[in-house]
Design a protein around this motif. Structure first.
Motif, PDB file in Angstrom:
ATOM      1  N   PHE A   1      -3.187  -6.672   7.000  1.00  0.00           N
ATOM      2  CA  PHE A   1      -3.447  -5.289   7.410  1.00  0.00           C
ATOM      3  C   PHE A   1      -2.862  -5.030   8.792  1.00  0.00           C
ATOM      4  O   PHE A   1      -2.834  -5.935   9.629  1.00  0.00           O
ATOM      5  CB  PHE A   1      -4.954  -5.012   7.547  1.00  0.00           C
ATOM      6  CG  PHE A   1      -5.754  -5.381   6.350  1.00  0.00           C
ATOM      7  CD1 PHE A   1      -5.879  -4.504   5.296  1.00  0.00           C
ATOM      8  CD2 PHE A   1      -6.393  -6.604   6.276  1.00  0.00           C
ATOM      9  CE1 PHE A   1      -6.635  -4.843   4.189  1.00  0.00           C
ATOM     10  CE2 PHE A   1      -7.150  -6.947   5.172  1.00  0.00           C
ATOM     11  CZ  PHE A   1      -7.273  -6.066   4.128  1.00  0.00           C
ATOM     12  N   GLU A   2      -2.526  -3.794   9.065  1.00  0.00           N
ATOM     13  CA  GLU A   2      -2.152  -3.322  10.407  1.00  0.00           C
ATOM     14  C   GLU A   2      -1.351  -4.371  11.180  1.00  0.00           C
ATOM     15  O   GLU A   2      -0.240  -4.676  10.801  1.00  0.00           O
ATOM     16  CB  GLU A   2      -3.410  -2.889  11.162  1.00  0.00           C
ATOM     17  CG  GLU A   2      -4.157  -1.829  10.337  1.00  0.00           C
ATOM     18  CD  GLU A   2      -4.976  -0.891  11.178  1.00  0.00           C
ATOM     19  OE1 GLU A   2      -4.654  -0.695  12.348  1.00  0.00           O
ATOM     20  OE2 GLU A   2      -5.945  -0.320  10.627  1.00  0.00           O
TER      21      GLU A   2
ATOM     22  N   ALA B   1      -1.601   7.497   5.952  1.00  0.00           N
ATOM     23  CA  ALA B   1      -2.326   6.388   6.573  1.00  0.00           C
ATOM     24  C   ALA B   1      -3.643   6.844   7.199  1.00  0.00           C
ATOM     25  O   ALA B   1      -4.374   6.033   7.756  1.00  0.00           O
ATOM     26  CB  ALA B   1      -1.450   5.705   7.616  1.00  0.00           C
TER      27      ALA B   1
ATOM     28  N   HIS C   1       0.828  -1.210   0.000  1.00  0.00           N
ATOM     29  CA  HIS C   1       0.000   0.000   0.000  1.00  0.00           C
ATOM     30  C   HIS C   1       0.868   1.268   0.000  1.00  0.00           C
ATOM     31  O   HIS C   1       1.920   1.312   0.634  1.00  0.00           O
ATOM     32  CB  HIS C   1      -0.882  -0.023   1.255  1.00  0.00           C
ATOM     33  CG  HIS C   1      -1.875   1.090   1.366  1.00  0.00           C
ATOM     34  ND1 HIS C   1      -1.587   2.279   1.990  1.00  0.00           N
ATOM     35  CD2 HIS C   1      -3.158   1.180   0.941  1.00  0.00           C
ATOM     36  CE1 HIS C   1      -2.663   3.061   1.947  1.00  0.00           C
ATOM     37  NE2 HIS C   1      -3.628   2.421   1.329  1.00  0.00           N
TER      38      HIS C   1
ATOM     39  N   TYR D   1       1.732   2.275   3.335  1.00  0.00           N
ATOM     40  CA  TYR D   1       2.259   1.143   4.126  1.00  0.00           C
ATOM     41  C   TYR D   1       1.188   0.510   5.002  1.00  0.00           C
ATOM     42  O   TYR D   1       1.478  -0.026   6.065  1.00  0.00           O
ATOM     43  CB  TYR D   1       3.455   1.577   4.996  1.00  0.00           C
ATOM     44  CG  TYR D   1       4.418   2.449   4.262  1.00  0.00           C
ATOM     45  CD1 TYR D   1       5.198   1.920   3.241  1.00  0.00           C
ATOM     46  CD2 TYR D   1       4.514   3.801   4.542  1.00  0.00           C
ATOM     47  CE1 TYR D   1       6.060   2.728   2.529  1.00  0.00           C
ATOM     48  CE2 TYR D   1       5.376   4.612   3.827  1.00  0.00           C
ATOM     49  CZ  TYR D   1       6.144   4.073   2.827  1.00  0.00           C
ATOM     50  OH  TYR D   1       6.987   4.876   2.124  1.00  0.00           O
ATOM     51  N   HIS D   2      -0.062   0.579   4.559  1.00  0.00           N
ATOM     52  CA  HIS D   2      -1.165   0.179   5.424  1.00  0.00           C
ATOM     53  C   HIS D   2      -1.554  -1.278   5.245  1.00  0.00           C
ATOM     54  O   HIS D   2      -2.151  -1.882   6.106  1.00  0.00           O
ATOM     55  CB  HIS D   2      -2.361   1.082   5.109  1.00  0.00           C
ATOM     56  CG  HIS D   2      -3.069   1.534   6.314  1.00  0.00           C
ATOM     57  ND1 HIS D   2      -2.411   1.975   7.430  1.00  0.00           N
ATOM     58  CD2 HIS D   2      -4.389   1.600   6.596  1.00  0.00           C
ATOM     59  CE1 HIS D   2      -3.296   2.305   8.343  1.00  0.00           C
ATOM     60  NE2 HIS D   2      -4.502   2.075   7.868  1.00  0.00           N
ATOM     61  N   SER D   3      -1.254  -1.845   4.082  1.00  0.00           N
ATOM     62  CA  SER D   3      -1.633  -3.229   3.815  1.00  0.00           C
ATOM     63  C   SER D   3      -0.674  -3.814   2.796  1.00  0.00           C
ATOM     64  O   SER D   3       0.094  -3.096   2.149  1.00  0.00           O
ATOM     65  CB  SER D   3      -3.063  -3.297   3.264  1.00  0.00           C
ATOM     66  OG  SER D   3      -3.122  -2.655   2.001  1.00  0.00           O
TER      67      SER D   3
END
Lengths: 321, 546
Positions: free
Chosen positions: B190-191, B310, B153, B156-158
């Motif tokens: 994710f996360e 984000a 992402h 950098y989210h997923s």
């Protein structure tokens, strides 16, 4: 990496700064509870352990005489979790002290998702003196409220520092936010039994009996909770067990043990691991061989002091012989 | 070799109000001895052996550009990857076109799969569902059945992966299936699920050879942007001593045409394991290890609320459009305690701060510190400055705050955030600069690379035009003037870093750091800033053509 079949219970301690998480952590680490706890903390500096109890300190991990370890999270929860899961022997339970600004429900994802783990409970602490003001604070009010909503169990700490009337109104207020058991605790003396989960060492062959070994270090007069072991005279019907887990009073703070569960379609009753914290409960087939000490197994219950009626609880599960 | 080299140019743009333009710069031992005309330099030139270098007779000499806030270590992880973002990237080793939609993304992945070594994992960074739609494991299996393919992402989210990647990661899929933030069937992490992915990938991504190759690419990127000084705004994110060794090995070389001002931060390795006093003592000792190009000073970094890309910024009412919540990176109480300790120790504090509630928390802390122990010249700097109000800007002026702004947010995010995150009014006013300028607050613009391209002229262009990727002007009243936009990458950027006596403008005694342009930005005007060709740079008197 994880050799045993039983996942390790992970308990998340949440709550805003000053709620008393560190006090509880110190108590867990130095307690005489017979469990090998791995406690992951944000801040070593706050952990206050009698130096005589420390057997080693390698920078990231402090090992204690009672078998517990304390490990610094240092920005990488996953790495710290891996580090304690790799310990030999493995810990009985992992306790994660969530950061004061974390949403503990998010941190809980490490419990039910991380390889080799299962989520035991999210326990959120709230300071009786300050929680309502914090919930109105412009910077953290929304967060503090969200932390409470993510709890399976809320402990209202420092309850001895407010008047009984104020305490009642605080408890009511917290209950209006979080529809879970809300329990007052005093002088930082949370009975560690409330935090201790059913763990793999309890499930070792022949050791089902030791689920009661956790002992309260408090004198009877001070203890907030009492613990009892229910010896079940026969297998428990699944529907009845599930009903009890859903309906038992919130004064029953924790339930853990092995129960021989009879299914509706007959067949031999099979041993199951039963866990209940607040409103979160589970009944999972035991994957380790367990000696059958009693016909129906044993359940340990931790209840608010003065509310225990063991016979009634047993009656909810099994008809008297 | 001559004692003095005189660089003559079509024009020297000094960024000094006393003498805005000149014809020549005389340099000795990497430092400027005089700026002006050859005629006025006669006392120097008569007295010393000298040579005239007219390489730039058809060019414009500017003070070397300064990007006060980026992250070499994050870039080192990212630059070995393939870029597939919705905006274009002009990188020294290739021009990468914008990847505007789902079909374009898949075409790019097919193209990259054909190009790479058979076994090499394909890391593609830049996916954003707003533009690229959803991509899943099956989609990526279609790209390759044998090569690990990882689509990361933009913020950098997923991370989305294919089956070959599962095999490469050697991940326990049954365990992963229980994770609420891993969707095994879709191949999505994710996360906190990302933490599971990283533990199988970090050995690869942070391996010394790959990391240093990434840092070397970063070296090229910085040179190509025309920067001669950059700020590493959080030294030690991946481990302080490791990063220090990597930086020394890759950056401290005679052919590196820039210096890095390193800012330690108050978390992780510096944060919680020690008292505030011990942390400060450690920070104050870092300059002892300075090398020629790698330098610590008395500047220190802190963090308020979460990342802007984000969407984890903390907002005042009415909050996020979809009711989601931001995050505090530092609890406000801890922030105040540490900031007070830094303030009282005389350190200069820079704070990562993205939403207007983040600004409010930081600003109210600064107001408290100013009233407890007034300081002048403290250089307290709001970094990023995504969402703020004009009223907050007025208070910042009262307490002497500075700002280092990611103006580029406007270009890439203003339309998407208007539609999906903030609504139009707030989104159009993100990274407000006009208000700062009207309030007399000195500000820099930065890239936070890889959040924005490390191209100061491009960032100045966004600052002065506020055009977004859809071609709309977003809040013309918050544009910076052309002059303020140029100062934001030169003299005021130097001021934000506390280096204004050394760099940022051209006058006697300063470092002979120049960025050599084909045209004078003041002639070109705001609209054309990003298109001005860069010849190269001069670093401490030595020429480095691109």
């Amino acid at each position: 990496m994880i050799s045993s079949v039983e996942p390790i219970p992970v308990t998340v301690l949440g709550g805003y700064l000053g709620a008393g998480k560190t006090t509880l952590v110190n108590r867990l680490l130095s307690g005489d509870h017979g469990r090998r706890l791995a406690v992951l903390v944000n801040d070593f500096g706050e952990v206050n352990i009698d130096v005589d109890l420390i057997t080693s300190h390698d920078g990231e991990t402090i090992s204690l005489q009672n078998g517990c370890v304390c490990c610094s999270i240092a920005d990488a929860l996953g790495e710290s979790l891996d580090r304690v899961l790799a310990l030999d022997p493995a810990p009985d339970q992992v306790v994660i002290e969530a950061s004061g600004v974390a949403d503990p429900a998010k941190v809980a994802a490490y419990g039910y998702g991380w390889p080799g783990c299962r989520l035991d409970a999210v326990i959120v602490l709230a300071d009786a003196e300050t929680i309502q003001a914090k919930a109105k604070d412009q910077f953290v009010g929304e967060l503090v409220t969200r932390q409470l909503r993510g709890a399976d169990l809320v402990l209202v700490t420092k309850s001895d520092l407010v008047s009984p009337e104020v305490l009642d109104s605080v408890l009511d207020w917290v209950r209006s936010i979080a529809a879970v058991p809300v329990l007052p605790v005093s002088r930082g003396e949370v009975d560690s039994e409330v935090v201790l989960a059913m763990s793999r060492s309890d499930l070792d062959v022949g050791s089902a009996r030791v689920v009661t070994r956790g002992t309260s270090p408090l004198t009877d007069a001070e203890a907030m909770f009492e613990t009892a072991t229910l010896a079940l005279p026969g297998p428990v019907n699944r529907a009845r067990l599930e009903a009890a887990m859903s309906l038992w009073s919130q004064d029953v703070v924790r339930v853990k043990g092995i129960v021989w569960v009879a299914e509706a379609d007959g067949g031999n009753a099979q041993p199951h691991v039963v866990q209940r914290v607040g409103l979160r409960w589970s009944i999972e087939p035991a994957t380790t061989n367990i000696d059958q000490e009693t016909e129906g197994g044993r359940l340990v219950v931790v209840v608010l002091r003065g509310t225990l009626d063991a016979a009634a609880l047993i009656n909810d599960l099994v008809d008297a012989e | 070799m001559a004692d003095i080299t005189v660089f003559t140019a079509r024009r020297v743009r000094t960024m000094e109000a006393s003498m805005p333009t000149a014809e020549a710069v005389a340099v000795r031992d990497g430092r400027i001895v005089e700026v002006g005309t050859l005629e006025n330099m006669a006392p120097w030139l008569d007295g010393y052996d000298h040579e005239i270098d007219d390489t730039f007779s058809d060019h414009v000499i500017m003070p070397g550009f300064i990007d006060p806030h980026l992250h070499p270590s994050m870039a080192a992880v990212l630059l070995p990857m393939e870029f597939t973002t919705v905006v274009e990237w002009d990188l020294p080793w290739s021009d990468i076109g914008a990847v505007g939609g789902r079909v374009e993304l898949l075409d790019r992945l097919i193209e990259l799969d054909a190009k790479l070594e058979p076994e090499a994992p394909l890391f593609a960074w830049g996916h954003h569902p707003i533009w690229h739609g959803e991509v899943d494991r099956e989609t990526l299996n279609g790209i390759s059945a044998t090569r690990p393919v990882i689509v990361w992402h933009r913020g950098y989210h997923s991370m989305i992966v294919n089956d070959a990647c599962y095999r490469w990661m050697d991940i326990d899929l049954e365990a992963a299936r229980r994770h609420p933030q891993i969707d095994v069937d879709r191949g999505a992490f994710f996360e906190t699920g990302l933490g599971v992915a990283y533990r199988h990938m970090n050995g690869f991504l942070l391996g010394t050879e790959r990391f240093r190759a990434g840092l070397d690419r970063m070296r090229q990127v910085i040179h190509h942007g025309g920067q001669t000084t950059i700020g590493d705004a959080a030294m030690g994110m991946y481990g302080f001593e490791d990063e220090w060794e990597h930086l020394k090995a890759v950056m401290e070389r005679p052919d590196t045409p820039f210096r890095i001002q390193l800012m330690p931060f108050d978390m992780g390795p510096l944060g919680d394991e020690e008292s505030d006093e011990a942390m400060i003592e450690r920070i104050l000792a870092y300059p002892q290890r300075n090398t020629h190009r790698l330098r610590f000073s008395d500047h220190v970094k802190m963090f308020a609320d979460g990342g802007f890309f984000a969407e984890l910024l903390m907002l005042k009412s009415p909050g996020h459009l979809d009711g989601r919540h931001g995050e505090w990176m530092t609890p406000p109480e801890r922030f105040e305690r540490v900031a007070r300790a830094f303030w009282n120790a005389g350190l200069r504090i820079h704070v990562h701060c993205t939403g207007d509630l983040g600004v409010e928390m930081v600003l109210s802390t600064l107001e408290k510190l100013q009233s407890e122990r007034p300081r002048f010249n403290h250089r307290f700097t709001f970094e990023h400055f995504g969402i703020s109000s004009a009223q907050q800007v007025a208070r910042m002026a009262e307490v002497g705050a500075l700002a280092s702004v990611n103006a580029y947010y406007v270009y890439e995010l203003s339309r998407a955030f208007a539609d999906h995150t903030l609504g139009y009014e707030r989104a159009s006013q993100m990274s407000r600069l006009g208000s700062l300028e009207r309030a007399g607050i000195r500000f820099a613009v930065h890239s936070d690379f890889t959040m924005a391209p490390a191209k100061p002229l491009n960032n100045a262009w966004v600052a002065a035009n506020r055009l977004n990727e859809s071609g709309e002007v977003m809040c013309a009243n918050e544009r910076a003037s052309l002059d303020a936009a140029i100062k934001a990458i030169t003299s005021n950027a130097a001021y934000v870093l506390g280096l204004e006596d050394e760099i940022g403008s051209l006058r006697w005694g300063k470092q002979a750091d120049f960025t050599i342009l084909e045209a004078d930005p003041y002639d070109v005007g705001a609209e054309g800033l990003r298109d001005i060709p860069i010849w190269g740079t001069v670093f401490e008197g030595e020429k480095f053509p691109i």
